[in-house]
Write a protein that holds these residues in place. Structure first.
Motif, mmCIF file in Angstrom:
data_model
loop_
_atom_site.group_PDB
_atom_site.id
_atom_site.type_symbol
_atom_site.label_atom_id
_atom_site.label_comp_id
_atom_site.label_asym_id
_atom_site.label_seq_id
_atom_site.Cartn_x
_atom_site.Cartn_y
_atom_site.Cartn_z
ATOM 1 N N TYR A 63 -1.350 1.953 8.348
ATOM 2 C CA TYR A 63 -1.789 1.271 7.127
ATOM 3 C C TYR A 63 -3.236 1.627 6.794
ATOM 4 C CZ TYR A 63 2.398 -1.638 7.517
ATOM 5 O OH TYR A 63 3.684 -2.101 7.587
ATOM 6 N N THR A 69 -4.044 -1.147 1.338
ATOM 7 C CA THR A 69 -4.535 -2.296 0.560
ATOM 8 C C THR A 69 -5.024 -1.896 -0.826
ATOM 9 O OG1 THR A 69 -6.690 -2.033 1.654
ATOM 10 C CG2 THR A 69 -5.167 -3.656 2.579
ATOM 11 N N THR A 76 3.279 -0.401 -1.744
ATOM 12 C CA THR A 76 3.052 -1.120 -0.483
ATOM 13 C C THR A 76 4.353 -1.690 0.062
ATOM 14 O OG1 THR A 76 0.802 -1.705 -1.183
ATOM 15 C CG2 THR A 76 1.780 -3.016 0.582
ATOM 16 N N LEU A 136 -1.688 -7.565 6.125
ATOM 17 C CA LEU A 136 -2.203 -7.059 4.850
ATOM 18 C C LEU A 136 -2.821 -8.170 4.009
ATOM 19 C CD1 LEU A 136 0.650 -4.550 3.926
ATOM 20 C CD2 LEU A 136 -1.655 -4.011 4.739
ATOM 21 N N LYS A 139 -6.240 -8.635 5.341
ATOM 22 C CA LYS A 139 -7.084 -7.509 4.953
ATOM 23 C C LYS A 139 -7.529 -7.623 3.501
ATOM 24 C CE LYS A 139 -8.009 -4.048 6.624
ATOM 25 N NZ LYS A 139 -9.260 -3.586 7.282
ATOM 26 N N ILE A 140 -6.598 -7.951 2.619
ATOM 27 C CA ILE A 140 -6.929 -8.094 1.204
ATOM 28 C C ILE A 140 -7.895 -9.252 0.993
ATOM 29 C CG2 ILE A 140 -5.979 -8.678 -1.060
ATOM 30 C CD1 ILE A 140 -3.441 -7.144 -0.216
#
Length: 354
Positions: A63, A69, A76, A136, A139-140
């Motif tokens: 990723y 992201t 995605t 994710l 992360k975002i």
């Protein structure tokens, strides 16, 4: 704040290890309440958990390399789905062989139906999809929080630049000299005195402009620079000259407010320290063939090394830091120190990275 969160609350290794530990203890709990609570089943279950942990580390690496992201949600989703199914199949195969070795019989390959095998793959895929969604999402969230923090710092720097302009350029000494000159000018040339008062007013209005304005046309900034130079002319008369060489293509180019004004103010202060003849200030702006904006603020005289606390150097550092925050990786800021001149060069690139 972001560093604290990353270090103590959302450290990947800590959270991933914690999640798989909980998953593993859940397996033990299920085994404990069944007839499978044996050493062999515990070993097979442990291998399953360790394999899942390793595969999620691999997912994280993939990723990151794909910069997932920053992709569209469709891209995605498809990527996560394909990788999750693929790793679920690999996990099923590794579980099968580990069970065969531990139990010394083909416990999955021969004793399970086809539908049950599909169920195990489906279960593994859902597990990896769920892990990916959580990873994710975090992360975002971190990226959005970091962007918000960076925007707040940019606004803070813009505010500091405006305050610095008032502090360094419109200090009491400067205002005293300007007003004294205006007072002397009123009986001699009332119309010119009125004009200069208007310029001071316009300069003050620009200094106090709203802090939420991120960029303005270069032409607007240059109007304020000229007003400032006209005010300084009252103090210094013919002791300095200013020249403008502006490419018409550069006039509408967007720049941060108070980008050039502090540099011109710096050029005057710096230049008068060692200039015995008439000080020459040059402001040059042009658009390159790559559609980048190149600015040059030049003053005659030599560079003088001084204390880092001097307002001259504080202003330069402020401009440099603002550029780094606004155009990270898409700008250049250089100071060229010649024998008879000092040039501040700024290059703002049109194609900015997201």
């Amino acid at each position: 704040m972001i560093r604290f969160v990353e270090k103590y609350l959302i450290n990947f290794w800590v959270l991933n290890l914690f999640g798989w530990s909980v998953y593993g203890f859940n397996h033990l709990y299920v085994f404990y309440h069944s007839d499978k609570f044996t050493t062999n089943y515990i070993l097979a279950g442990s291998f399953h958990v360790i394999s899942g942990f390793v595969f999620t580390i691999l997912l994280r690496y993939i990723y990151s390399k794909m910069k997932l992201t920053s992709k569209s949600w469709i891209y995605t989703f498809v990527t996560v789905l394909v990788l999750s199914v693929f790793l679920a199949i690999i996990l099923y195969i590794t579980d099968s062989y580990s069970s065969y070795l531990i139990h010394n019989r083909e416990i999955i390959f021969k004793e399970k139906t086809f539908l049950l095998k599909v169920y195990y793959v489906f279960y593994g895929a859902i597990m990896f999809i769920g892990w990916s969604a959580v990873y994710l999402t975090f992360k975002i969230w971190l990226l959005l929080t970091e962007q918000k923090s960076k925007l707040a710092e940019i606004n803070s720097l813009a505010t500091n630049a405006q305050l610095a302009a008032l502090r360094y350029q419109l200090n009491p000494h400067f205002l005293f000299n300007a007003l004294s000159s205006l007072r002397a000018l009123i009986p001699i040339d009332p119309e010119k005195a009125k004009s200069m008062i208007t310029k001071i007013s316009e300069f003050l209005r620009y200094s106090l402009m709203s802090e939420d304005i991120r960029e303005i046309p270069l032409e607007k900034e240059l109007e304020t620079v000229k007003d400032y130079l006209d005010i300084e002319k009252i103090r210094f008369g013919n002791e300095f000259n200013a020249e403008f060489k502006i490419d018409y293509l550069a006039e509408e180019y967007p720049i941060p407010p108070f980008l050039i004004t502090p540099l011109v103010e710096n050029a005057i202060k710096h230049g008068f320290k060692n200039q015995q003849k008439t000080l020459l200030i040059e402001v040059i702006a042009e658009v390159t063939k790559e559609q980048n904006l190149e600015l040059r603020i030049k003053n005659s005289g030599k560079w003088i090394e001084n204390s880092s606390n001097d307002s001259t150097y504080t202003g330069l550092k402020n401009v440099s830091k603002r550029l780094k925050m606004l155009y990270a990786g898409n700008h250049k800021f250089d100071i060229i120190k010649n024998d008879n001149s000092v040039v501040v060069v700024i290059n703002i690139m049109r194609n900015r990275n997201e």
